[in-house]
Design a protein around this motif. Structure first.
Motif, short mmCIF file in Angstrom:
data_model
loop_
_atom_site.label_atom_id
_atom_site.label_comp_id
_atom_site.label_asym_id
_atom_site.label_seq_id
_atom_site.Cartn_x
_atom_site.Cartn_y
_atom_site.Cartn_z
N PRO B 271 52.60 35.13 3.68
CA PRO B 271 52.09 34.23 2.52
C PRO B 271 50.96 35.03 1.73
O PRO B 271 50.25 35.83 2.41
N TRP B 272 50.76 34.51 0.49
CA TRP B 272 49.56 34.85 -0.29
C TRP B 272 48.28 34.12 0.57
O TRP B 272 48.26 33.24 1.27
N GLU B 273 47.16 34.49 0.10
CA GLU B 273 45.99 34.11 0.57
C GLU B 273 45.76 32.61 0.16
O GLU B 273 45.48 31.69 0.83
N THR B 274 46.16 32.42 -0.86
CA THR B 274 46.43 31.08 -1.38
C THR B 274 47.83 30.73 -1.60
O THR B 274 48.24 31.30 -2.60
N PRO B 275 48.58 30.24 -0.78
CA PRO B 275 49.92 30.12 -0.79
C PRO B 275 50.43 29.51 -1.83
O PRO B 275 49.74 28.69 -2.52
N LEU B 276 51.50 30.14 -2.39
CA LEU B 276 52.23 29.54 -3.72
C LEU B 276 52.59 27.90 -3.23
O LEU B 276 52.86 27.61 -2.15
N GLN B 277 52.47 27.29 -4.46
CA GLN B 277 53.06 25.93 -4.31
C GLN B 277 54.59 25.65 -3.64
O GLN B 277 55.25 26.68 -4.35
N SER B 278 54.83 24.93 -2.97
CA SER B 278 56.20 25.00 -2.55
C SER B 278 57.05 24.64 -3.74
O SER B 278 58.43 24.78 -3.40
N ASN B 279 56.73 23.86 -4.67
CA ASN B 279 57.85 23.67 -5.77
C ASN B 279 57.66 24.67 -6.85
O ASN B 279 58.15 24.40 -7.92
#
Lengths: 537, 878
Positions: B271-279
């Motif tokens: 994952p990114w450090e700030t995870p991508l939005q699930s949508n």
């Protein structure tokens, strides 16, 4: 200046490997060839004896020398793009695959790749490949000409016919002779596999045929009636000797047609080495005359490659050859017959076709030249008699024949002229071809495993790997691949595009300084068929 | 039976989707299944516990079928289904595929609610990027078609793309298509949910049970032999994915299911450090050959490379797809493409490169339907990497097919019977899928031909025609000439001639058409399927009268155009039948009908040794002589008068042509032009061709190809089966009432449906459209599948199109519906309805005015009178 150093590096290296015929004579010989071939003095490693040196040294050598200097001081001119490099390397490539017939009658040869890279202009190397139609087997050969391309051209056209005829059973010879006699269609003897650039002389075709016919008529007459098994080794030796004899005879007899008359003289006065392989099932014969080489690529059980030499070079490096020459001539010539690592101080290969200057008596040479056309008469080279020329002949075309029974681990055979062998070690040659043919060039696959690798790092790594591999992917022909390495390899054994580009963009008159003509045939064997032969026994 | 299954499904799940790979292996509960004995018999046995098998089981049980057994050789959802990238996309090239994907989307959406099983369904939407104008045209065409079947989508600018997806580099884009309702989902969980719902409806599921072969008696499935015993059954469904081909061959009477697997790679990152939005929307960059979706806060990205690696050619049959080798070097071009598209990914850490083989078919369409040789043997496989998208819809159609005898949509494009044994060579499949896999992301332009697996079936004239400049297309393995390039003309290279606009062969075909109209042309039409039906008594006539809609009791020598209809009155085949004698008939059908028509006839023909059906396709070479001068050529070659008085239209006679005797000459051309079809026993083919060409010289004869034929027939409003007609279109819907014997009091298949339709009126009508304001040189060319608008309302889609060289306009054929403005319900279409509309055809989003015609333009039929035909009577007043 880094570039010049790099450019002259091969020169230094090549000088150390010093070999080859005293080609300085070429420049006097230019009208014998289509365009003036020229070898600069520095590359010739010719005899230092002052008399001969002045005699042979090309008149323009000082000019050439300065040209070389000037060239070296402006190194950044020559850059070929990879496609340009490829088009040069691939111009002469040829591939042949033996057709398969439903699993039946499958050949032990899968096919072959061949290629040539000229250094001389025009190239003096020749190659031939053909399938015997009336007997089994395939013939492949490389021919390295010197003092022009006339002799190597003639040998490349004619030798396989002589070999094929030597191999034919009595009945077939009779049948062919009868067909000629009664004007019927002839049995085809050879199926040639030729690159479009490989040509046959139309003009001499009739003359060559008549000589060949005389040969088979003699074979027919000599037949004692009992059908003996034909010995391939003997056939090869006979064919070589017979062809050389015919070359010599044709030049002595001459021809009413002035063009042909001149041609046969050019053939006889120039020379050529020959290295020919005959493959029939598991029986591999190599007949070699001169310093081309046949190398077998053997794959060991662990997958590594080793080289098995199937021919002996006939030159000063071969002690047995030196011995032979000394034995064949009186003791008092022992010092002069091989001098400066050359035959009579002049010729690098110790066996060759043509080169009547080393075969005929002085009388005969003079007679032929005097009665010959003016071009011949005006030629300094042909008129020149080798020093210490007391007991001719000094040179023979008789080949040394080696036999090898193919095993499943014997994967391929490389036939190549000395242009390849002087730049690459045989072990490297076999390894490069072996890895190319088996696709082993793939480096170990990458696995990420548990490591922390970013996409960027991986991408960098992959790009690097691809660059390394590109040289392999560029070639569809093993011989081309080998030439790419022979010409472009850097100190680390990897193809360096910059170097490759420089080597290939050398001007015509300079190319010969850095490399010799290279001709390569890579024959691939069919391990399945070879294995099947073995199991039959 | 399903307790163990539910226990698998109901196991605690702290994590979603991919991470249960390892947990799926701990099949402690699955082991229970071993102790359970298989039932001795069942109605249906389904092979394969992937998404296809479970979807078929789900739908069959929903439709009320009981007694269904599903067998899986390993564990449920453990094959391609487990490794599937989980992207559900409705943007497909075929309408039937769009509909299947749309249904799947809706099904998966509500599956969690229905079963309580978490499927990871997230409506992310997807964005299809266009790096070139041609790609954008292709997307616009799909966009037009999606919209008319009610799937929202729009063409958006690169700027909008950047807004929708923050990480994308959009500098090299010219546009994109946004499909907001596309989704991502865990395919393994979908399969498990479907299985769970099915087992609640009574489907029995057994894992670790391999099918050895299917038992067949008298061409009918009787049961299956497994490694755990036999099961008697009436129906067998082969959903074995990559192993469907091998399973099909394992029968005593092999069922040919042409598909082949290729390795497919995709990348998983941490994952990114700030995870991508699930949508975050899914990205498809077809020009870069990659797709990208978000995956657990990181990225999942794979693609369809140019140099695919086919595997399992020898049929290596391992239980499940074990983790195959990761091949980073092979993935390198796709990785480069990914980093170009999303430069910020550089710093993201790799988790894994997954190698999951996918199956591909010879024509990039999936395979479904019943085997032509074994009744009760159904197949659903060969998904070309779209198994998840098609799973729901395809399962539904197949279930309908089994329950009702036919699916609710025309699925001919996907029907197993479009293939025959000729496509089942391993070498062919291996070579062809290497072309098909990259094609998934290649630009699909009109009139595209496969390059691999060619020159399999050829006419004896192939070499002759090829030497004269023929360019070839392939149908059902048969090489057919498209057109003939004159010696002085140089066409563009294949790559360059890919265009949505006017093609480079325009003038070539024009001259061929002109020659057909004014002199005479020869077209080699040997590929057509040819059957002979003979009997000792009247059996042949009787059965044909029942199977075909037109009256075949005609005098000997007459040719009848007739449909072969199904119960619904739809065309199963459209053919020409010549009555050779009282008791024998010669039947000519489209090339790709060879398997389908044979199976249909066999299905209905009684077991009677006095009634013989023979496939004589290979025995005859067919030459089509088109043009007003065909008469002269033929009469000169046969010394027989060929004028209409002696040889009326639609007439068949055996005669000699040149030295060759026994040539079947038929006065029809499949185009509406005057001329003759010659059916020549193949050993005479070269002779007759040579004679025709040499005699024809003074009449200006030349070779022509199928493009000329196509232009001629479409201009004349001749509909072809497989393009315009399918199993859901009836003769009444295409103005062919005259070809139906409704008033003769004879029964035939489809009669009731047609009678009813006659009474109630038709709900759609084949119409010919002539494009009015279309600039042939500058505008996009129509192809097929373009939406038709009547007074601004969508009424249907085109089925085929061609440039009419006589009309000097583009002509499209297509069906016009009458959807109620309020309810959307289909209403009766009358001639008046058609005639009173203002029509437009939508080509890639641009609408062109079109004139609608129900009947061909009559002026085309008045042939130019030849000068030497003018006689005194022509001067008479009429």
């Amino acid at each position: 200046m880094p570039a010049p150093t790099q450019l002259f590096f091969p020169l230094i290296r090549n000088c150390e490997l010093s070999r080859i015929y005293g080609t300085a004579c070429y420049c006097h010989h230019k009208h014998l060839c289509c365009s003036p071939p020229y070898i600069p003095q520095s590359r010739l490693r010719y005899t230092p004896h002052p008399t001969y040196a002045t005699f042979y040294r090309p008149k323009e050598s000082w000019w050439q020398y300065t040209q070389g200097r000037r060239y070296a001081s402006t190194p950044q001119k020559f850059y070929l793009t990879p496609p340009q490099v490829n088009s040069i390397l691939k111009a002469n490539e040829y591939s042949f695959k033996v057709p398969e017939f439903d699993g039946k009658n499958v050949s032990s040869v899968l096919g072959f790749d061949s290629n040539q890279l000229p250094a001389n202009a025009p190239i003096e190397d020749r190659r031939s490949a053909a399938t015997c139609l009336q007997t089994r087997g395939m013939l492949l050969g490389v021919f390295d000409g010197h003092a022009g391309c006339a002799c190597s051209q003639a040998v490349s056209e004619r030798l396989f016919y002589y070999i094929a005829v030597s191999l034919l059973p009595h009945e077939t010879l009779l049948e062919i002779e009868n067909a000629v006699e009664s004007g019927r269609a002839l049995l085809p003897i050879l199926q040639w596999h030729k690159h479009p650039n490989d040509y046959f002389s139309k003009e001499a075709s009739k003359l060559y045929f008549n000589s060949l016919r005389t040969y088979w008529q003699e074979l027919i007459d000599l037949n004692t009636g009992e059908s003996t098994e034909i010995d391939v080794k003997e056939a090869l030796i006979n064919a070589f000797k017979r062809l050389d004899n015919d070359i010599s005879l044709e030049a002595q007899v001459g021809d009413p047609n002035s063009f042909l008359n001149y041609l046969v003289l050019r053939v006889a006065f120039s020379g050529a080495t020959a290295c020919v392989a005959h493959v029939d099932g598991v029986d591999l014969h190599v007949a070699n005359t001169g310093d081309s080489r046949a190398m077998l690529g053997v794959q060991e059980e662990d997958g590594s490659w080793s080289a098995v030499t199937l021919s002996n070079d006939h030159n000063a490096q071969n002690e047995r050859e030196v011995e032979r020459l000394k034995l064949e001539h009186p003791k008092n010539e022992a010092k002069s017959v091989v001098k400066q690592d050359r035959l009579l101080g002049l010729l690098m290969p110790f066996r060759a076709f043509g080169d009547v200057k080393f075969k005929w008596s002085i009388d005969l040479q003079k007679r032929v030249i005097e009665s010959g056309p003016d071009q011949l008469n005006d030629n300094e080279y042909t008129k020149f008699i080798p020093p210490n020329y007391y007991t001719p002949p000094y040179l023979t075309a008789e080949p040394e024949v080696t036999y090898h029974r193919l095993r499943p681990q014997d994967k391929f055979l490389v036939l190549a002229t000395d242009g390849l062998w002087e730049t690459m070690h045989r072990q490297d040659v076999v390894r490069i071809v072996g890895e190319y043919l088996t696709g082993m060039h793939h480096q170990q696959p990458i696995a990420v495993g548990g490591y922390r690798v970013t996409l960027g790092q991986m991408h960098g790594l992959l790009t690097e790997r691809r660059a390394k591999m590109s040289s392999v992917f560029e070639d569809q022909n093993a011989a081309t691949h080998l030439i790419r390495h022979a010409v472009g390899n850097n100190e680390f054994g990897a193809v360096d595009h910059e170097r490759l580009s420089k080597m290939l963009s050398l001007p015509e008159e300079l190319a010969r300084m850095y490399r010799d003509d290279i001709t390569i045939i890579v024959v691939q064997f069919n391990s399945h068929v070879v294995g099947a032969y073995q199991n039959q026994e | 039976m399903f307790y163990w299954l539910l226990s698998v499904i109901r196991r605690p799940r702290s994590s979603r989707g991919w991470q249960k790979w390892s947990s799926a292996r701990s099949g402690a509960s699955a082991a229970k299944a071993h102790s359970v004995a298989l039932p001795a018999q069942a109605q249906v046995v389904i092979c394969g516990g992937g998404i296809m098998g479970t979807s078929v089981a789900y739908h069959l049980s929903k439709m009320g079928w009981k007694d269904i057994v599903l067998l899986e050789q390993g564990r449920l959802a453990a094959g391609s289904t487990r490794f599937c990238a989980g992207i559900l996309s409705t943007a497909r090239h075929l309408t039937i595929e769009q509909k299947m994907a749309d249904y799947s989307n809706k099904l998966y959406h509500q599956l969690e609610q229905e079963t309580g099983i978490h499927t990871g369904y997230i409506r992310t939407g997807s964005i299809f990027l266009a790096q070139t104008q041609d790609r954008l045209i292709s997307l616009k065409r799909i966009n037009s078609r999606l919209n008319v079947i009610g799937i929202p989508s729009e063409i958006i600018s690169p700027k909008k793309v950047a807004e929708l997806h923050p990480l994308l580099n959009v500098h090299d884009l010219v546009g994109a298509m946004h499909v907001p309702e596309d989704a991502v989902v865990s395919s393994a969980d979908v399969a498990l949910a479907l299985a769970s719902a099915a087992s609640q409806n009574g489907v029995q599921i057994y894992d670790r049970t391999s099918i050895l072969h299917v038992m067949v008696r008298k061409g009918q499935v009787t049961g299956v032999e497994t490694d755990k015993g036999q099961i008697q059954c009436h129906y067998f469904v082969n959903c074995a994915g990559q192993w469907a081909y091998e399973l099909g061959l394992s029968n005593e009477e092999p069922v040919s299911i042409p598909l082949h697997a290729c390795e497919h790679f995709y990348l998983l990152t941490r994952p990114w450090e700030t995870p991508l939005q699930s949508n975050t929307p899914t990205i498809v960059d077809a020009d870069g050959r990659i797709y990208i979706r978000n995956w657990q806060g990181g990225i999942l990205s794979g693609g369809f490379e140019k140099n695919p690696k086919p595997i399992f050619t020898e049929g290596k049959n391992q239980l499940e797809i074990q983790n195959l080798q990761e091949d980073w070097d092979h993935f390198e071009p796709l990785l480069s493409s990914l980093l170009r598209r999303m430069p910020e990914l550089e710093t993201l850490e790799i988790m894994k490169l997954v190698n999951c083989p996918e199956t591909f078919t010879p024509d990039m369409r999936c395979i479904m339907g019943e085997s032509p040789s074994v009744r009760g043997y159904f197949v659903l496989a060969g998904m070309n990497s779209a198994g998840l998208s098609f799973g729901g819809g395809a399962g539904r159609y197949l279930a309908e097919w089994m329950v009702h005898g036919y699916p609710s949509e025309s699925v001919w494009e996907l029907d197993l019977k479009r293939f025959g044994a000729l496509q089942s060579s391993r070498t062919f499949l291996r070579h062809r899928v290497m072309e098909v896999m990259p094609l998934l992301y290649d630009l699909k332009v009109p009139r595209w031909d496969f390059q691999t697996g060619r020159q399999l079936r050829t006419s004896p004239l192939y070499d002759r025609l090829d030497a004269q400049g023929a360019r070839w297309m392939e149908k059902h393995g048969f090489e057919r000439p498209k057109y003939f390039v004159p010696p002085d003309k140089d066409l563009l290279a294949l790559e360059q001639s890919k265009t949505f606009y006017k093609p480079d062969w325009f003038e070539i075909v024009e001259s061929e058409v002109k020659c057909c109209k004014e002199a005479v042309c020869v077209i080699d039409m040997s590929s057509f399927t040819k059957f002979e039906i003979t009997s000792t008594g009247d059996q042949a006539l009787e059965i044909l009268q029942y199977l075909f809609s037109n009256d075949l009791d005609v005098p000997v020598g007459h040719i009848v155009h007739t449909g072969m209809l199904n119960e619904g009155g739809g065309y199963e085949n459209d053919c020409s039948i010549a009555r050779l004698s009282k008791r024998s008939f010669f039947m000519i059908s489209p090339t790709d009908q060879q398997v389908h028509c044979w199976a249909w006839l066999k299905k209905y023909m009684p077991e009677d040794s006095n009634l013989i059906l023979e496939d004589v396709t290979w025995k005859y070479t067919a030459l089509n002589l088109i043009g007003p001068r065909a008469v002269d050529v033929l009469s000169e070659l046969s010394y027989a008068p060929m004028t209409p008085e002696h040889f009326p239209s639609l007439f068949c006679k055996e005669m000699s042509v040149g030295y060759a005797n026994g040539i079947r000459v038929m006065s029809m051309t499949h185009t509406g032009e005057p001329g003759f079809m010659l059916y020549i026993p193949i050993e005479y083919a070269l002779h007759v061709y040579n004679e025709v060409m040499s005699v024809g010289q003074k009449y200006g004869i030349r070779n022509a190809g199928y493009y000329a034929l196509r232009s001629l027939r479409i201009e004349k409003f001749f509909a072809f089966w497989g393009q315009d007609l399918n199993t859901l279109t009836t003769p009444l819907e295409c103005g062919r009432e005259s070809r139906v014997k409704l008033d003769k009091g004879m029964d035939f298949i489809g009669r009731d449906a047609l009678l009813q339709q006659k009474q109630n009126g038709v709900y759609k009508r084949l119409t010919m459209f002539i494009l009015d304001d279309h600039d042939t040189d500058l505008d996009l060319w129509p192809w097929w599948g373009e939406p038709i608008y009547r007074n601004g309302q969508y009424v249907g889609k085109t089925t085929s199109s061609a440039y009419g060289y006589t009309l000097e306009r583009h002509v499209c054929l297509g069906f016009v519906h009458n959807f109620s403005e309020d309810t959307g319900e289909e209403q009766v279409v009358t001639a008046d309805f058609i005639n009173r509309g203002e029509y437009e055809i939508d080509i890639a989003g641009q609408r062109f005015q079109a004139k609608a015609k129900l009947y061909p333009v009559t002026s085309l039929f008045t042939h130019k009178r030849r000068k030497d035909d003018v006689e005194l009577s022509d001067l008479h007043g009429k």
